[in-house]
Design a protein around this motif. Structure first.
Motif, PDB file in Angstrom:
ATOM      1  N   GLU A  82      41.442  36.057  32.364  1.00 53.60           N
ATOM      2  CA  GLU A  82      41.112  37.109  32.796  1.00 53.60           C
ATOM      3  C   GLU A  82      39.867  36.963  33.781  1.00 53.60           C
ATOM      4  OE1 GLU A  82      41.673  40.584  32.257  1.00 53.60           O
ATOM      5  OE2 GLU A  82      43.814  39.630  31.601  1.00 53.60           O
ATOM      6  N   GLY A  83      38.973  35.879  33.525  1.00 55.84           N
ATOM      7  CA  GLY A  83      38.045  35.686  34.492  1.00 55.84           C
ATOM      8  C   GLY A  83      38.646  35.255  35.799  1.00 55.84           C
ATOM      9  N   GLY A  84      39.503  34.411  35.922  1.00 51.68           N
ATOM     10  CA  GLY A  84      40.185  34.034  36.896  1.00 51.68           C
ATOM     11  C   GLY A  84      40.751  35.176  38.134  1.00 51.68           C
ATOM     12  N   ARG A  85      41.373  36.006  37.257  1.00 55.67           N
ATOM     13  CA  ARG A  85      42.024  37.217  37.823  1.00 55.67           C
ATOM     14  C   ARG A  85      40.872  37.985  38.477  1.00 55.67           C
ATOM     15  NH1 ARG A  85      42.988  42.332  36.687  1.00 55.67           N
ATOM     16  NH2 ARG A  85      41.817  42.258  34.790  1.00 55.67           N
ATOM     17  N   LEU A  86      40.079  38.325  37.684  1.00 52.90           N
ATOM     18  CA  LEU A  86      38.573  39.149  38.363  1.00 52.90           C
ATOM     19  C   LEU A  86      38.068  38.609  39.462  1.00 52.90           C
ATOM     20  CD1 LEU A  86      37.199  40.478  34.699  1.00 52.90           C
ATOM     21  CD2 LEU A  86      38.415  41.797  36.322  1.00 52.90           C
ATOM     22  N   ALA A  87      37.752  37.203  39.478  1.00 52.42           N
ATOM     23  CA  ALA A  87      37.051  36.556  40.390  1.00 52.42           C
ATOM     24  C   ALA A  87      37.806  36.872  41.706  1.00 52.42           C
ATOM     25  CB  ALA A  87      37.052  35.115  40.022  1.00 52.42           C
ATOM     26  N   ALA A  88      38.921  37.061  41.845  1.00 53.08           N
ATOM     27  CA  ALA A  88      39.816  37.275  42.942  1.00 53.08           C
ATOM     28  C   ALA A  88      39.373  38.861  43.402  1.00 53.08           C
ATOM     29  CB  ALA A  88      41.346  37.298  42.838  1.00 53.08           C
ATOM     30  N   LEU A  89      38.879  39.609  42.472  1.00 53.22           N
ATOM     31  CA  LEU A  89      38.295  40.897  42.974  1.00 53.22           C
ATOM     32  C   LEU A  89      36.804  41.013  43.143  1.00 53.22           C
ATOM     33  CD1 LEU A  89      40.660  42.775  40.341  1.00 53.22           C
ATOM     34  CD2 LEU A  89      41.237  42.262  42.707  1.00 53.22           C
ATOM     35  N   MET A  90      36.045  40.208  42.697  1.00 55.07           N
ATOM     36  CA  MET A  90      34.452  40.121  42.638  1.00 55.07           C
ATOM     37  C   MET A  90      34.232  38.819  42.703  1.00 55.07           C
ATOM     38  SD  MET A  90      33.230  41.336  38.640  1.00 55.07           S
ATOM     39  CE  MET A  90      34.416  42.854  38.650  1.00 55.07           C
TER      40      MET A  90
END
Length: 250
Positions: A129-137
């Motif tokens: 989830e962190g890797g996925r969110l790091a592409a957005l913020m």
């Protein structure tokens, strides 16, 4: 664990306030909660419980399963499918780790191993989830908001644990606490999530196969632990898989 997370959350909150970072969008809070529960709370708690009955060197190699677990969850969560060569190398590393675990425990898993495997699952979910969110913020905001989300619980847990078992820190203890709070919990995860966003979660996760070898090295030289003969062999074997996973097509 609670004191470390509290300190890291205060530092993260200071950075978020200084940068005047707006609150994340509502659709991102569920993912941040998974990061908080998996990386900030679940993984440190379960590994701490595991180390009560397991050595650092043994735990380090067992945690070598984390890259494969993360890659699998990432493939399910994001829909990205790495190549067959990637999976062969990733599974090979996991098989080596499982073989080491069984060999060290006499063919049976211990209570410490159960804690470790639980830690693998929650941490892999948090990494995904962190890797996925790091592409957005920005990556530092991902771990920053996850830490802030845990702050009320960590403050309460710190108050309870310190009242039950007061801690008298020496200079080495203070340095260690500051390091795990600032270096490992906040800035380390910031760099980790930024890397995941740059090269993809599956490939980035496999770089963590190097962690067992590094942890084994430091457990011997800093903690004076006895090194099982099979541990270096297992650690080096999983390192060989890194080159294959990084060269394999995504």
């Amino acid at each position: 664990m609670a004191v470390r997370s509290t300190l890291a959350a205060l530092i993260a909150g200071a950075f978020l306030l200084a940068g005047r970072v707006p609150l994340p969008e509502r659709r991102h809070w569920a993912g941040l909660a998974v990061v908080a529960c998996g990386v900030v709370i679940g993984f440190p708690l379960l590994t701490t419980l595991a180390l009560q009955t397991s050595t650092t060197s043994h735990a380090a190699v067992v945690v070598g399963l984390l890259p494969l677990t993360t890659a699998t969850l990432a493939a399910v969560r994001t829909g990205r499918r790495p190549s067959r060569a990637f999976w062969i190398a990733a599974v090979s590393g996991a098989v080596v780790v499982l073989g080491f675990t069984l060999q060290q425990s006499g063919g049976a898993f211990s209570t410490g191993d159960l804690y470790l495997f639980g830690a693998l699952l929650v941490c892999a979910a948090g990494y995904t989830e962190g890797g996925r969110l790091a592409a957005l913020m920005p990556g530092w905001q991902v771990i920053g908001w996850a830490l802030v989300l845990c702050l009320p619980l960590m403050v309460a847990a710190s108050a309870v644990t310190l009242s039950i078992e007061p801690v008298h820190l020496n200079a080495h203890g203070v340095i260690g606490l500051v390091w795990v709070a600032v270096g490992s919990t906040f800035f380390g995860l910031y760099v980790w999530y930024r890397g995941m966003a740059a090269i993809g979660i599956p490939k980035a996760s496999q770089l963590q196969l190097a962690q067992p070898l590094l942890t084994l090295f430091w457990s011997v030289f800093l903690l004076g632990e006895d090194l099982p003969l099979a541990a270096p062999t297992a650690a080096v074997a999983v390192l060989v898989c890194i080159a294959v996973t990084q060269r394999a097509k995504s």
